[in-house]
Design a protein around this motif. Sequence first.
Motif, PDB file in Angstrom:
ATOM      1  N   LEU A 135       0.830  -1.124  -0.066  1.00 32.76           N
ATOM      2  CA  LEU A 135      -0.044  -0.114  -0.100  1.00 32.76           C
ATOM      3  C   LEU A 135       0.982   1.184   0.169  1.00 32.76           C
ATOM      4  O   LEU A 135       2.240   1.040  -0.001  1.00 32.76           O
ATOM      5  N   TRP A 136       0.233   2.363   0.118  1.00 33.42           N
ATOM      6  CA  TRP A 136       1.176   3.774  -0.081  1.00 33.42           C
ATOM      7  C   TRP A 136       0.457   4.651   0.913  1.00 33.42           C
ATOM      8  O   TRP A 136      -0.910   4.542   1.109  1.00 33.42           O
ATOM      9  N   TYR A 137       1.216   6.001   1.066  1.00 37.14           N
ATOM     10  CA  TYR A 137       0.315   6.894   1.902  1.00 37.14           C
ATOM     11  C   TYR A 137       0.722   8.214   1.018  1.00 37.14           C
ATOM     12  O   TYR A 137       2.051   8.426   0.395  1.00 37.14           O
ATOM     13  N   HIS A 138      -0.172   9.121   1.064  1.00 39.98           N
ATOM     14  CA  HIS A 138       0.118  10.591   0.232  1.00 39.98           C
ATOM     15  C   HIS A 138      -0.846  11.230   0.569  1.00 39.98           C
ATOM     16  O   HIS A 138      -1.980  11.210   1.221  1.00 39.98           O
ATOM     17  N   PRO A 139      -0.596  12.693   0.357  1.00 41.41           N
ATOM     18  CA  PRO A 139      -1.552  13.807   1.026  1.00 41.41           C
ATOM     19  C   PRO A 139      -2.845  14.033   0.062  1.00 41.41           C
ATOM     20  O   PRO A 139      -2.819  13.123  -1.232  1.00 41.41           O
ATOM     21  N   HIS A 140      -3.886  14.361   0.433  1.00 42.35           N
ATOM     22  CA  HIS A 140      -5.100  14.175  -0.308  1.00 42.35           C
ATOM     23  C   HIS A 140      -5.888  15.654  -0.073  1.00 42.35           C
ATOM     24  O   HIS A 140      -7.353  15.444   0.099  1.00 42.35           O
ATOM     25  N   PRO A 141      -5.280  16.580  -0.103  1.00 44.60           N
ATOM     26  CA  PRO A 141      -6.206  18.034   0.005  1.00 44.60           C
ATOM     27  C   PRO A 141      -6.852  18.306  -1.053  1.00 44.60           C
ATOM     28  O   PRO A 141      -6.616  18.293  -2.183  1.00 44.60           O
ATOM     29  N   HIS A 142      -8.236  18.645  -1.024  1.00 48.02           N
ATOM     30  CA  HIS A 142      -8.975  18.766  -2.171  1.00 48.02           C
ATOM     31  C   HIS A 142      -8.566  20.056  -2.925  1.00 48.02           C
ATOM     32  O   HIS A 142      -8.333  21.112  -2.223  1.00 48.02           O
ATOM     33  N   GLY A 143      -8.281  19.845  -4.185  1.00 49.55           N
ATOM     34  CA  GLY A 143      -7.849  21.014  -5.061  1.00 49.55           C
ATOM     35  C   GLY A 143      -6.456  21.191  -5.305  1.00 49.55           C
ATOM     36  O   GLY A 143      -5.853  21.902  -5.918  1.00 49.55           O
ATOM     37  N   ALA A 144      -5.772  20.365  -4.015  1.00 49.45           N
ATOM     38  CA  ALA A 144      -4.320  20.559  -4.114  1.00 49.45           C
ATOM     39  C   ALA A 144      -3.487  19.236  -4.265  1.00 49.45           C
ATOM     40  O   ALA A 144      -2.019  19.319  -3.873  1.00 49.45           O
ATOM     41  N   THR A 145      -4.156  18.380  -4.446  1.00 50.86           N
ATOM     42  CA  THR A 145      -3.515  16.954  -4.194  1.00 50.86           C
ATOM     43  C   THR A 145      -2.258  16.750  -5.146  1.00 50.86           C
ATOM     44  O   THR A 145      -1.153  16.341  -4.965  1.00 50.86           O
ATOM     45  N   GLU A 146      -2.427  17.260  -6.490  1.00 54.61           N
ATOM     46  CA  GLU A 146      -1.595  16.888  -7.435  1.00 54.61           C
ATOM     47  C   GLU A 146      -0.228  17.705  -7.263  1.00 54.61           C
ATOM     48  O   GLU A 146       0.949  17.003  -7.104  1.00 54.61           O
ATOM     49  N   LYS A 147      -0.304  19.080  -6.564  1.00 48.44           N
ATOM     50  CA  LYS A 147       1.186  19.774  -6.234  1.00 48.44           C
ATOM     51  C   LYS A 147       1.726  19.012  -4.963  1.00 48.44           C
ATOM     52  O   LYS A 147       2.901  18.956  -4.955  1.00 48.44           O
ATOM     53  N   HIS A 148       0.886  18.648  -4.100  1.00 47.60           N
ATOM     54  CA  HIS A 148       1.510  18.001  -2.976  1.00 47.60           C
ATOM     55  C   HIS A 148       2.435  16.681  -3.164  1.00 47.60           C
ATOM     56  O   HIS A 148       3.427  16.539  -2.494  1.00 47.60           O
ATOM     57  N   VAL A 149       1.718  16.032  -3.798  1.00 46.56           N
ATOM     58  CA  VAL A 149       2.463  14.666  -4.299  1.00 46.56           C
ATOM     59  C   VAL A 149       3.633  14.949  -5.191  1.00 46.56           C
ATOM     60  O   VAL A 149       4.717  14.266  -4.949  1.00 46.56           O
ATOM     61  N   GLN A 150       3.440  15.933  -6.139  1.00 46.42           N
ATOM     62  CA  GLN A 150       4.839  16.192  -7.198  1.00 46.42           C
ATOM     63  C   GLN A 150       5.834  16.656  -6.267  1.00 46.42           C
ATOM     64  O   GLN A 150       6.887  16.535  -6.585  1.00 46.42           O
ATOM     65  N   ARG A 151       5.593  17.363  -5.363  1.00 45.60           N
ATOM     66  CA  ARG A 151       6.918  17.889  -4.413  1.00 45.60           C
ATOM     67  C   ARG A 151       7.345  16.830  -3.622  1.00 45.60           C
ATOM     68  O   ARG A 151       8.455  17.133  -2.902  1.00 45.60           O
ATOM     69  N   GLY A 152       6.932  15.666  -3.372  1.00 48.98           N
ATOM     70  CA  GLY A 152       7.647  14.565  -2.727  1.00 48.98           C
ATOM     71  C   GLY A 152       6.817  14.078  -1.762  1.00 48.98           C
ATOM     72  O   GLY A 152       7.643  13.199  -1.250  1.00 48.98           O
ATOM     73  N   LEU A 153       5.750  14.367  -1.367  1.00 44.20           N
ATOM     74  CA  LEU A 153       5.069  13.770  -0.082  1.00 44.20           C
ATOM     75  C   LEU A 153       4.315  12.378  -0.753  1.00 44.20           C
ATOM     76  O   LEU A 153       3.327  12.227  -1.162  1.00 44.20           O
ATOM     77  N   ALA A 154       5.027  11.199  -0.284  1.00 44.61           N
ATOM     78  CA  ALA A 154       4.551   9.955  -0.640  1.00 44.61           C
ATOM     79  C   ALA A 154       5.422   9.011   0.074  1.00 44.61           C
ATOM     80  O   ALA A 154       6.654   9.332   0.183  1.00 44.61           O
ATOM     81  N   GLY A 155       4.958   7.847   0.374  1.00 44.74           N
ATOM     82  CA  GLY A 155       5.768   6.676   0.996  1.00 44.74           C
ATOM     83  C   GLY A 155       5.172   5.390   0.775  1.00 44.74           C
ATOM     84  O   GLY A 155       3.832   5.381   0.381  1.00 44.74           O
ATOM     85  N   MET A 156       5.721   4.313   0.970  1.00 44.75           N
ATOM     86  CA  MET A 156       4.860   2.956   1.013  1.00 44.75           C
ATOM     87  C   MET A 156       4.613   2.568   2.424  1.00 44.75           C
ATOM     88  O   MET A 156       5.219   2.705   3.378  1.00 44.75           O
ATOM     89  N   PHE A 157       3.668   1.762   2.381  1.00 50.17           N
ATOM     90  CA  PHE A 157       3.095   1.264   3.699  1.00 50.17           C
ATOM     91  C   PHE A 157       2.665  -0.538   3.266  1.00 50.17           C
ATOM     92  O   PHE A 157       2.071  -0.908   2.469  1.00 50.17           O
TER      93      PHE A 157
END
Length: 507
Positions: A156-178
């Motif tokens: 699985l994985w984890y990442h941001p999910h703010p409405h309207g800004a998810t693309e920007k937050h993930v692109q900047r590097g906020l992600a990881g594996m679970f």
Amino acid sequence: MSRIKRVLVVLGSVVTVLALAVGGLFLWLWTGTDVSTVGKEPFENKLAIPPLAESRLDKDGTRVFDLRMQAGEKEFEDGRKTATWGFNGAYLGPTLRAERGEKVRVRIANGLDEASTVHWHGMHLPAKMDGGPHQMIAAGGSWSPHWTIDQPAATLWYHPHPHGATEKHVQRGLAGMFIVDDDARQPDLPNRYGVDDLPVIVQDVKFDGADFDHGKGFMQNAGFLGDRTMVNGTLSPYQEVADERVRLRLLNASTARTYSFGFSDDRAFAVVGTDGGLLERPARLDRIQLSPGERAEVVVRMRPGERTVLRSFPQDNYAGAWQQRFNGGDDAFDVLQLRAADRLRPSPEVPGELARLELPKESDAVRGRHFDLKRSGINGREMAMNRVDETVVRGTTETWTVRNANGMPHNFHVHDVQFRVLEVNGEVPPPELRGPKDTVFLPHGTTMKLALRFDGPADPDTPYMYHCHLLYHEDEGMMGQFVVVEKGGRAGDVAGGAEGSHTAHDH
């Protein structure tokens, strides 16, 4: 008459020049749009392996992790620093790992200067712990979701999910594996993390000086498409292996790009797992297509002293030549080089039987729903934070029929559940879609029928999401909300934005 002829000649010349100019511009755009790094990567950087996250056990046996969202910078290339975001570091985050049946708590601190969330993609958990747009963490705030792991072993994985800004937050590097383990049902597969069991987090990137370039090219209606790939935050990576068989946990963490993974020498590999866990039996393939958010576990056999490259190949199922060319279907990437040692440790054969699927059946369904995917919204409705789109009854199974006739690629992700793909365009799904799935790719002209069981806790006031996981589309409004209720129950009051969501202290 001669004057009219002269005017017509001039007009004809102008039209001809304009046609040639437009044709030349189109030809320039067409020939300059596709991207290929095949044969161009020097593979000079050793693959970074995300560290396993440290944890501790509370008195009640809860495993506790700590994550901090923070800004930083990283040298992806020597001498050039890039501004980044990450968890517990400059870029990406550690791999969280827990056992089925364990109680877990993740203490999250938001060290950014803006609000964000942390969503547990693929995890079965209460809606209040899901980390969607209703569980915002304010800048400087904290959040401590907790739940019991109640699902099979999976990547699985984890990442941001703010409405309207998810693309920007993930692109900047906020992600990881679970990674979820289930030792009671673990077949004999490569399982030494970072040795013969490798996390492979694939992203496409483009650089603009000291920052990432997040711009979208001409006619790129899928979203941002980069001109290079990196794995685990490593450009041009190689990995030395010392075992006959290597397990790759492939995660497409790109925001819009779909990959068709295979190897440079077209060798076959065994697909042993999909989004939510192991297949019943391995599928032997030489290509596997993963859209944003999808995962696959594959086992590849290596021979002493050889080298092979994990590659993404061109794809031909987008929606015709135009979409294929301008939305990445014609692109190809050399992603990761595997270098086998001169002597390899022997590895057992991949078992012929892997797992018993814990998925609903179509015969269990009590009702069906239909979802029409369009960039303007799902079922004709743009996402609204204060509107519940669907209400499902706890403990029931449903069939969801999802259709894309929008003329461009989409995919479809459902929070909380792992579903069974019943049909693809009326046919039995291919082997790589017969395992537990939470995200599926739907090119134009595709209809999929899914079976989903909703057996988590009821919460009429807190919704889960379903949406296109091409994050540009999600941010534009290709998302809906559903709540789980007890039999006879109704949806409650849903907060209409960050003001009404959990902003800091859900302990």
